[in-house]
Design a protein around this motif. Structure first.
Motif, PDB file in Angstrom:
ATOM      1  N   ARG A  78      55.311  50.164  27.938  1.00 34.81           N
ATOM      2  CA  ARG A  78      56.315  49.121  27.744  1.00 34.81           C
ATOM      3  C   ARG A  78      55.927  47.860  28.503  1.00 34.81           C
ATOM      4  O   ARG A  78      56.023  46.738  27.988  1.00 34.81           O
ATOM      5  CB  ARG A  78      57.665  49.648  28.211  1.00 34.81           C
ATOM      6  CG  ARG A  78      58.817  48.679  28.024  1.00 34.81           C
ATOM      7  CD  ARG A  78      60.107  49.309  28.501  1.00 34.81           C
ATOM      8  NE  ARG A  78      61.182  48.338  28.533  1.00 34.81           N
ATOM      9  CZ  ARG A  78      62.133  48.317  29.445  1.00 34.81           C
ATOM     10  NH1 ARG A  78      62.145  49.220  30.407  1.00 34.81           N
ATOM     11  NH2 ARG A  78      63.089  47.403  29.406  1.00 34.81           N
ATOM     12  N   LYS A  81      52.979  46.237  26.729  1.00 32.54           N
ATOM     13  CA  LYS A  81      53.365  45.516  25.515  1.00 32.54           C
ATOM     14  C   LYS A  81      53.868  44.117  25.849  1.00 32.54           C
ATOM     15  O   LYS A  81      53.491  43.126  25.198  1.00 32.54           O
ATOM     16  CB  LYS A  81      54.439  46.306  24.761  1.00 32.54           C
ATOM     17  CG  LYS A  81      54.885  45.681  23.445  1.00 32.54           C
ATOM     18  CD  LYS A  81      55.875  46.597  22.729  1.00 32.54           C
ATOM     19  CE  LYS A  81      56.258  46.034  21.356  1.00 32.54           C
ATOM     20  NZ  LYS A  81      57.018  44.765  21.458  1.00 32.54           N
ATOM     21  N   GLN A  82      54.699  44.023  26.871  1.00 31.07           N
ATOM     22  CA  GLN A  82      55.218  42.714  27.282  1.00 31.07           C
ATOM     23  C   GLN A  82      54.095  41.803  27.775  1.00 31.07           C
ATOM     24  O   GLN A  82      54.040  40.618  27.423  1.00 31.07           O
ATOM     25  CB  GLN A  82      56.274  42.901  28.374  1.00 31.07           C
ATOM     26  CG  GLN A  82      57.602  43.424  27.887  1.00 31.07           C
ATOM     27  CD  GLN A  82      58.337  42.406  27.028  1.00 31.07           C
ATOM     28  OE1 GLN A  82      58.200  41.196  27.212  1.00 31.07           O
ATOM     29  NE2 GLN A  82      59.119  42.892  26.074  1.00 31.07           N
ATOM     30  N   GLU A  85      51.848  40.541  24.843  1.00 29.11           N
ATOM     31  CA  GLU A  85      52.457  39.466  24.059  1.00 29.11           C
ATOM     32  C   GLU A  85      52.429  38.137  24.817  1.00 29.11           C
ATOM     33  O   GLU A  85      52.089  37.092  24.249  1.00 29.11           O
ATOM     34  CB  GLU A  85      53.891  39.837  23.700  1.00 29.11           C
ATOM     35  CG  GLU A  85      54.000  40.998  22.721  1.00 29.11           C
ATOM     36  CD  GLU A  85      55.431  41.434  22.486  1.00 29.11           C
ATOM     37  OE1 GLU A  85      56.349  40.879  23.152  1.00 29.11           O
ATOM     38  OE2 GLU A  85      55.652  42.322  21.624  1.00 29.11           O
ATOM     39  N   ARG A  86      52.753  38.174  26.084  1.00 28.34           N
ATOM     40  CA  ARG A  86      52.840  36.938  26.866  1.00 28.34           C
ATOM     41  C   ARG A  86      51.459  36.369  27.180  1.00 28.34           C
ATOM     42  O   ARG A  86      51.263  35.148  27.147  1.00 28.34           O
ATOM     43  CB  ARG A  86      53.656  37.180  28.138  1.00 28.34           C
ATOM     44  CG  ARG A  86      55.121  37.443  27.835  1.00 28.34           C
ATOM     45  CD  ARG A  86      55.893  37.980  29.010  1.00 28.34           C
ATOM     46  NE  ARG A  86      57.235  38.361  28.604  1.00 28.34           N
ATOM     47  CZ  ARG A  86      58.292  37.536  28.585  1.00 28.34           C
ATOM     48  NH1 ARG A  86      58.140  36.282  28.977  1.00 28.34           N
ATOM     49  NH2 ARG A  86      59.465  37.963  28.189  1.00 28.34           N
ATOM     50  N   ASP A 160      54.129  36.509  34.401  1.00 33.04           N
ATOM     51  CA  ASP A 160      54.633  37.116  33.162  1.00 33.04           C
ATOM     52  C   ASP A 160      55.468  38.365  33.427  1.00 33.04           C
ATOM     53  O   ASP A 160      56.416  38.644  32.680  1.00 33.04           O
ATOM     54  CB  ASP A 160      53.469  37.444  32.232  1.00 33.04           C
ATOM     55  CG  ASP A 160      52.831  36.187  31.651  1.00 33.04           C
ATOM     56  OD1 ASP A 160      53.446  35.102  31.758  1.00 33.04           O
ATOM     57  OD2 ASP A 160      51.708  36.279  31.112  1.00 33.04           O
ATOM     58  N   ALA A 164      59.221  38.691  32.086  1.00 34.19           N
ATOM     59  CA  ALA A 164      59.528  39.761  31.130  1.00 34.19           C
ATOM     60  C   ALA A 164      60.620  40.684  31.637  1.00 34.19           C
ATOM     61  O   ALA A 164      61.403  41.228  30.842  1.00 34.19           O
ATOM     62  CB  ALA A 164      58.270  40.558  30.828  1.00 34.19           C
ATOM     63  N   PHE A 165      60.682  40.877  32.944  1.00 29.86           N
ATOM     64  CA  PHE A 165      61.650  41.813  33.538  1.00 29.86           C
ATOM     65  C   PHE A 165      62.368  41.120  34.697  1.00 29.86           C
ATOM     66  O   PHE A 165      62.125  41.409  35.874  1.00 29.86           O
ATOM     67  CB  PHE A 165      60.922  43.066  34.036  1.00 29.86           C
ATOM     68  CG  PHE A 165      60.154  43.790  32.967  1.00 29.86           C
ATOM     69  CD1 PHE A 165      60.783  44.679  32.113  1.00 29.86           C
ATOM     70  CD2 PHE A 165      58.785  43.578  32.810  1.00 29.86           C
ATOM     71  CE1 PHE A 165      60.078  45.346  31.122  1.00 29.86           C
ATOM     72  CE2 PHE A 165      58.068  44.237  31.824  1.00 29.86           C
ATOM     73  CZ  PHE A 165      58.717  45.122  30.972  1.00 29.86           C
TER      74      PHE A 165
END
Length: 373
Positions: A78, A81-82, A85-86, A160, A164-165
């Motif tokens: 997970r 994946k983030q 993408e970033r 990032d 993202a989180f």
């Protein structure tokens, strides 16, 4: 082993449980609920009621539940994946691989940290003495150095992950990894910026397990060569050949370290490397008599603790460095060995009359190696 054994067993249960209450979104809550519903494990009913040390030793060898391991991997993917993408939006290509205890299956925590390599694809480096290099097959020189690429990647990863989180904690202080924890994440993830390094072995074999990496030491401003997949392959293959005893010995050492009252500063990688040099024939007996793994682990650690000159000759499995390359590691070896001595003595005492308690440890090992518990 000075702490009460019942407390140690409870700590072992808690460590293996995998329950995490910090999850805040649907993904985290679902994972937490599924994990907390897991029933008692089989090791908890092994041995007699008056044999808690035996139960602790056996429990310490066992693999963490597949469910907990799956959640660990899914959490890492997970995060990957983030990041993918970033980083892609920045024009930075990357691929992601797991390394460390989780893919090797020697982790001891249901909520074990996961090591995630973030590999920049802009460039790779190689051993100039390898076969492909000598044949001139690496013809496109990189426009930047590996150090420059890694320093930039490290900065992007730090930003990032936080974006993202936002509810998670991003620890940027580590020299090699950026740790993200909490928020919606069911596991802590250590993200390690890296680039590929084509070792001489990889140039010859083409095997993925022979390919190395270069990682960044942020504090030193340098790169470090690693072969994480070779380590996993060598230990995993040796363990599979003997029916699983090597991984059980590694987990046993790691759990004893985790519950020790002594100062043991041996990292997981070095514990695994140490047990790689144990007697595999003796560990293979664990297929039939599982406590023989305790006996061989105690013997091996005792041998090394009593002969530091020999211990100093042992290399990590991939041959890249010595295991006991500092005085601190040798002192930690001594402390781990003492804990394992005490565990062996306690297990032996649970299975023999009191008047035999003064037997030599070599005799105790022989008895324990043939116990069916």
């Amino acid at each position: 082993m000075a702490r009460d054994i019942n407390q140690r067993i409870q700590q072992l249960r808690t460590r293996r449980d995998g329950t995490r209450s910090m999850a805040t979104d649907a993904y985290g809550l679902d994972a937490t609920f599924a994990e907390s519903a897991t029933p008692a494990e089989s090791w908890e009913s092994r041995g007699q009621a008056n044999q808690p040390y035996t139960r602790y030793a056996l429990g310490s060898m066992q693999a963490v539940s597949d469910t907990y391991t799956r959640v660990s991997k899914e959490t890492a993917f997970r995060v990957a994946k983030q990041l993918n993408e970033r980083l892609g939006k920045r024009g930075v290509g990357a691929e992601f691989k797991l390394q460390g205890s989780v893919p090797l299956d020697v982790h001891i925590k249901g909520v074990s940290d996961v090591d995630l390599l973030a590999l920049a694809t802009e460039l790779f480096s190689y051993d100039a003495h390898g076969a492909k290099a000598l044949r001139g097959e690496y013809r496109n020189p990189a426009k930047r150095t590996a150090l420059a690429v890694l320093q930039e990647l490290r900065g992007f990863v730090e930003i990032d992950l936080q974006d993202a989180f936002p509810a998670a904690k991003v620890d940027k202080a580590g020299a090699k990894a950026v740790k993200i924890s909490g928020g919606s994440l069911a596991r802590d993830v250590d993200v390690v910026p890296a680039v590929w390094f084509d070792t001489a072995q990889y140039q010859q074999s083409g095997l993925a397990s022979d390919r190395g990496t270069k990682i960044l030491d942020k504090k030193a401003g340098t790169t470090i060569d690693n072969q994480p997949f070779r380590h996993i392959e060598l230990i995993g293959t040796r363990c599979d050949r003997i029916g699983g005893g090597l991984r059980k010995a590694i987990r046993l050492c790691k759990n004893v370290k985790a519950d020790s009252d002594r100062k043991i500063m041996l990292p997981s990688f070095d514990i695994a490397s140490t047990m790689y040099h144990a007697n595999m024939d003796a560990l293979q007996l664990g297929i039939y008599f599982e406590l023989s793994i305790l006996a061989e682990t105690q013997r091996h650690l005792d041998h090394l603790a009593c002969d530091h000159d020999f211990a100093r000759t042992l290399y990590v499995p991939d041959g890249s460095r010595l295991i006991f390359d500092t005085r601190e590691k040798l002192l930690s070896l001594n402390e781990l060995s003492r804990d394992m001595d005490e565990l062996l003595d306690a297990v032996y005492a649970e299975h023999t009359p009191a008047h035999l308690a003064q037997h030599f440890r070599s005799d105790k090992r022989q008895v324990i190696s043939k116990l069916a518990a």
